[in-house]
Design an enzyme around this catalytic site. Structure first.
Site, PDB file in Angstrom:
ATOM      1  CG  ASP A   1      42.809  43.446  33.732  1.00 26.23           C
ATOM      2  OD1 ASP A   1      43.840  43.308  33.160  1.00 26.23           O
ATOM      3  OD2 ASP A   1      41.711  44.077  33.588  1.00 26.23           O
TER       4      ASP A   1
ATOM      5  CG  HIS B   1      40.919  39.040  36.501  1.00 30.82           C
ATOM      6  ND1 HIS B   1      40.421  38.397  35.286  1.00 30.82           N
ATOM      7  CD2 HIS B   1      40.464  40.221  36.358  1.00 30.82           C
ATOM      8  CE1 HIS B   1      39.513  39.499  34.950  1.00 30.82           C
ATOM      9  NE2 HIS B   1      39.612  40.405  35.477  1.00 30.82           N
TER      10      HIS B   1
END
Length: 277
Positions: free
Chosen positions: A96, A242
């Site tokens: 992400d 992430h």
């Protein structure tokens, strides 16, 4: 009269025998149209049913590849998917908040070293700033996910029109950065979905995407903490990491440990379910 009747009965018997022999051949040779009717054979696999097999064989005989249906098509369910496709020991890796010019290339390299394909949930503004990275992600065989225009974690409290601008605008920014690439999923910032945001995503061809495991790598808890949170055998988990939003050195180091661990446990790396629950 008796001789004539006997001959007639023998001829009739021979005719019936011939019909009994020929009829099964006719039935077995008949094409199975029902196998390709309607929704049958829409899973994207060529050669499903008799008609598909015949087309594939004819194309092969002509030296041409058989045409296949796309694996992903149509409007997906608006329910949130949290599972990987495949058998029980399958895992979907999701990344992400990128693309990021420092950390996305490092994450891509780790994935390459371990032969893993992942789903990258990109922020529209970042995709607009770094279009070459979006194209690089696609070129390496990964899938794309819309993570909204600006990652507003309060958008679930905003008007529907605002949610739609964030969702559709993010998708358009990603598609503009990588023309022709598919955006198969939408992940709400912070997981803050609403019934309207899920509907909007599905109407634009994106399956709402959640997760099963969140090691909170964005908070820099330390590599051991990330690894310990992830390394638990689960059925078809979707794991959240992430590559944007700050220093992601811990994420990169944790991936180097987590990916071979999954492989050693017999997991296959797949993508999140899109078309089924």
């Amino acid at each position: 009269m008796a001789i004539t009747s006997t001959r007639a009965r023998r001829r009739a018997a021979r005719t019936a025998l011939a019909a009994a022999v020929l009829l099964p051949g006719v039935l077995l040779g008949a094409p199975s149209y029902a196998a390709t009717d309607g929704a049958a054979g829409t899973t994207g696999t060529a050669g499903t049913g008799a008609a598909g097999a015949g087309a594939g064989q004819a194309a092969a005989a002509a030296g041409q590849p058989a045409k296949t249906q796309p694996a992903r098509h149509g409007k997906p369910p608006m329910t949130i998917t949290r599972t990987a496709t495949g058998a029980e020991r399958s895992v979907a890796i999701t990344i992400d908040d990128g693309p990021d010019p420092v950390w996305t290339p490092k994450v891509l390299d780790v994935l390459d070293r371990h032969g893993v394909k992942a789903t990258f949930c990109m922020i529209g503004n970042h995709a607009q700033e770094h279009p070459a990275l979006v194209r690089e992600v696609v070129a390496r065989g990964h899938r794309l996910c819309d993570h909204s225009v600006g990652h507003d974690t309060t958008m679930d409290h905003k008007p529907v029109a605002y949610q739609e601008r964030e969702i559709v605008g993010g998708k358009e920014m990603i598609e503009k950065a990588a023309p022709g690439a598919r955006v198969d999923y939408y992940r709400a910032p912070g997981g803050a979905f609403t019934p309207d945001s899920r509907r909007i995503a599905a109407e634009h061809g994106m399956r709402p995407l959640g997760w099963t495991v969140d090691p909170k790598d964005w908070s820099l808890p330390g590599v051991p903490s990330i690894v310990d949170t992830v390394q638990h055998p689960l059925v078809r988990p979707t794991v959240l990491f992430h590559d944007g939003g700050g220093d992601r050195s811990e994420t990169v180091a944790a991936l180097e440990k987590v990916l071979p661990w999954y492989a050693a446990q017999g997991y296959a790396f797949t993508f999140p379910a899109r078309d089924t629950d």
